[in-house]
Design a protein around this motif. Structure first.
Motif, PDB file in Angstrom:
ATOM      1  N   GLY A   1      -2.292   5.571   0.231  1.00 14.41           N
ATOM      2  CA  GLY A   1      -2.135   5.144  -1.160  1.00 14.41           C
ATOM      3  C   GLY A   1      -3.476   4.894  -1.812  1.00 14.41           C
ATOM      4  O   GLY A   1      -4.000   3.772  -1.787  1.00 14.41           O
ATOM      5  N   LEU A   2      -4.045   5.908  -2.393  1.00 15.78           N
ATOM      6  CA  LEU A   2      -5.384   5.825  -2.971  1.00 15.78           C
ATOM      7  C   LEU A   2      -5.336   5.886  -4.491  1.00 15.78           C
ATOM      8  O   LEU A   2      -4.302   6.204  -5.090  1.00 15.78           O
ATOM      9  N   TYR A   3      -6.475   5.581  -5.128  1.00 11.36           N
ATOM     10  CA  TYR A   3      -6.585   5.732  -6.574  1.00 11.36           C
ATOM     11  C   TYR A   3      -6.393   7.197  -6.958  1.00 11.36           C
ATOM     12  O   TYR A   3      -6.715   8.113  -6.204  1.00 11.36           O
ATOM     13  N   GLY A   4      -5.872   7.388  -8.160  1.00 10.98           N
ATOM     14  CA  GLY A   4      -5.755   8.738  -8.686  1.00 10.98           C
ATOM     15  C   GLY A   4      -4.461   9.437  -8.357  1.00 10.98           C
ATOM     16  O   GLY A   4      -4.207  10.534  -8.873  1.00 10.98           O
ATOM     17  N   GLN A   5      -3.632   8.841  -7.512  1.00 10.25           N
ATOM     18  CA  GLN A   5      -2.344   9.449  -7.197  1.00 10.25           C
ATOM     19  C   GLN A   5      -1.332   9.112  -8.289  1.00 10.25           C
ATOM     20  O   GLN A   5      -1.499   8.137  -9.027  1.00 10.25           O
ATOM     21  N   PRO A   6      -0.276   9.911  -8.427  1.00  8.34           N
ATOM     22  CA  PRO A   6       0.732   9.637  -9.458  1.00  8.34           C
ATOM     23  C   PRO A   6       1.301   8.222  -9.311  1.00  8.34           C
ATOM     24  O   PRO A   6       1.480   7.746  -8.188  1.00  8.34           O
ATOM     25  N   PRO A   7       1.606   7.540 -10.412  1.00  9.60           N
ATOM     26  CA  PRO A   7       2.095   6.158 -10.329  1.00  9.60           C
ATOM     27  C   PRO A   7       3.491   6.037  -9.738  1.00  9.60           C
ATOM     28  O   PRO A   7       3.859   4.965  -9.262  1.00  9.60           O
ATOM     29  N   VAL A   8       4.263   7.117  -9.776  1.00 12.84           N
ATOM     30  CA  VAL A   8       5.629   7.090  -9.255  1.00 12.84           C
ATOM     31  C   VAL A   8       5.740   8.076  -8.099  1.00 12.84           C
ATOM     32  O   VAL A   8       5.328   9.242  -8.220  1.00 12.84           O
ATOM     33  N   VAL A   9       6.270   7.616  -6.981  1.00 14.93           N
ATOM     34  CA  VAL A   9       6.503   8.497  -5.835  1.00 14.93           C
ATOM     35  C   VAL A   9       7.478   9.591  -6.253  1.00 14.93           C
ATOM     36  O   VAL A   9       8.576   9.297  -6.759  1.00 14.93           O
ATOM     37  N   ALA A  10       7.097  10.820  -6.055  1.00 17.40           N
ATOM     38  CA  ALA A  10       7.883  11.955  -6.552  1.00 17.40           C
ATOM     39  C   ALA A  10       9.305  11.952  -5.996  1.00 17.40           C
ATOM     40  O   ALA A  10      10.269  12.227  -6.722  1.00 17.40           O
ATOM     41  N   GLU A  11       9.437  11.642  -4.703  1.00 16.01           N
ATOM     42  CA  GLU A  11      10.773  11.635  -4.098  1.00 16.01           C
ATOM     43  C   GLU A  11      11.655  10.547  -4.712  1.00 16.01           C
ATOM     44  O   GLU A  11      12.863  10.742  -4.886  1.00 16.01           O
ATOM     45  N   LEU A  12      11.058   9.398  -5.040  1.00 20.89           N
ATOM     46  CA  LEU A  12      11.829   8.330  -5.681  1.00 20.89           C
ATOM     47  C   LEU A  12      12.281   8.767  -7.064  1.00 20.89           C
ATOM     48  O   LEU A  12      13.444   8.569  -7.447  1.00 20.89           O
TER      49      LEU A  12
END
Length: 443
Positions: A126-137
């Protein structure tokens, strides 16, 4: 004395809301002296008792303080006090029916979900710059909403339902705007609205949800937003049925610019069908929290909405917390997809206790409400006296003042801690407490 800001209103609730609006906007700063009650009553052309009631409400909520002959002034801190502060602390030996917590026996073991989330995090970090919402969720939530008839729209994640409601309101409204809220309704929302500098307009509620005629009146009078609970409304247990949903959609269609916020409070704890209103207006948000069915400490709620609303929510979120922990998002996804909670079993458990208490109260001449969820709303003649009498008999109840604006006095009882053996004795105590206060002798 008040400079450019003028207190307005004809009823006590309106006058109190006007003061809170001034405090929230900064026009009535900490330490500012309010006009004497008779002076303000003359200015507003109301009875002095009306102003006195407004000032009393403001004092109870911690907005103002009174210092004898020096009059009433805006408190330095806090600007607003939570209605939750009106709770009754249950001393040792007293059964607590006031906190509103779910039954711990019906909550799932979080260990497997947290372990699964940690394993997924080990792969993606879980790093900076990743999408704010988990795609699978997001995909799972969107598919579930599609099945429930909620219109297409992007998905965001907030730290609980109240956080989601606050972010949606802030995305569209400005201090001074009016919000139509359920009365009785969720006390946290009734606190939040004035804290944002907004004005709450009460909308009546029966077992089928908000009354269409009240919603029409509120929106016709200029309310820019409407907050609705779909199922298991707190505190009354109301749930929208098909007929009421149709009536409300027709009202909303006449006010397409109104912001609609729906809170599916009963998600995964009731088995009543969902009748969403989303899509009846241009801007909307539909919210589901994991709190009641999976555990309040998860602090995860999903919201779907129109593209502009979700974009504004996520944009402002990036400037604050950034995102809701993706570990928690993955944990909630695991709980939802693994069948960790049997919704029918949970709904039946709460329903059996709730219905048994309502029937027992009816047998004792007390009319109570509680169509769904974990709460029962009991009208009483003297709220303070009823709470005191219940406490004396060994039961802590939530004062109705935590949930009311203009509706009559009541108490809220949460059935989560009850067993079948509790129902009769509790109904006896409630029936005795609900009526007029009787003189108590001491000696």
């Amino acid at each position: 004395m008040l400079g450019e800001y003028r207190i307005s209103g004809r009823r006590a609730s309106e006058i109190a809301a006007s003061v809170e609006r001034g405090v929230g906007s900064g026009d009535l700063p900490p330490g500012h002296v309010l006009p004497p009650m008779r002076e303000l009553a003359a200015r507003l052309e109301v009875n002095p008792n009306t102003v006195a009631a407004a000032y009393r409400t403001l004092r109870e909520r911690g907005v103002i303080e009174t210092a004898g002959r020096r009059g009433s002034r805006v408190r330095h801190a806090p600007a607003s006090t939570s209605r939750g502060s009106l709770r009754i602390e249950a001393p040792p030996g007293v059964r607590d029916l006031g906190e509103g917590n779910p039954d711990p026996e019906l909550l799932p073991d979080l260990g497997p979900a947290l372990a699964a989330a940690a394993a997924a995090d080990a792969e993606c970090h879980g790093l900076y710059g990743q999408p704010p919402v988990v795609a699978e969720l997001a995909a799972y939530v969107r598919a579930a909403l599609d099945a429930d008839g909620v219109p297409a729209g992007p998905v965001a994640v907030a730290s609980g339902a109240l956080d989601a409601i606050e972010r949606v309101l802030a995305a569209h409204l400005r201090p001074g705007d009016t919000v139509a809220v359920e009365d009785p309704g969720w006390g946290s929302v009734l606190d939040l609205v004035p804290a944002l500098g907004l004005r709450a307009v009460p909308v009546g509620v029966d077992d089928s949800g908000p009354l269409a005629v009240d919603v029409e009146r509120a929106l016709g009078s200029g309310a820019r937003a409407l907050v609705v609970t779909c199922r298991a409304q707190n505190p009354t247990g109301a749930s929208l049925d098909a007929r009421r949903a149709g009536e409300l959609r027709a009202v909303l269609a006449r006010h397409p610019d109104v912001l609609l916020i729906e809170d599916d409070h009963g998600h995964a704890i009731v088995d009543l069908p969902l009748h969403p209103l989303a899509g009846a207006t241009a801007h909307w948000a539909f919210i589901r929290s994991a709190a009641k069915a999976y555990g309040p400490d998860l602090r995860v709620a999903t919201l779907a909405g129109d593209a502009l609303t979700v974009d504004r929510v996520e944009g402002r979120q990036r400037l604050g917390p950034g995102w809701v922990s993706r570990l928690l998002q993955r944990a909630v996804l695991h709980l939802w997809t693994s069948g960790a909670v049997d919704t029918r079993t949970v709904a039946r458990s709460y329903g059996d206790r709730r219905n048994a208490l309502i029937r027992a109260l009816e047998e004792r001449g007390v009319s109570a409400r509680g169509r769904s969820g974990m709460n029962v709303w009991v009208p009483v003649s003297d709220e303070t006296g009823a709470v005191a009498r219940l406490l004396h008999a060994g039961w802590a109840a939530a004062p109705g003042a935590r949930f009311r604006l203009d509706t009559p006095q009541a108490v809220r009882l949460t059935v989560s801690p009850l067993t079948a053996a509790d129902i009769g004795p509790l109904a006896d105590v409630v029936a005795a407490a609900a009526g007029p206060a009787r003189p108590v002798g001491y000696g």
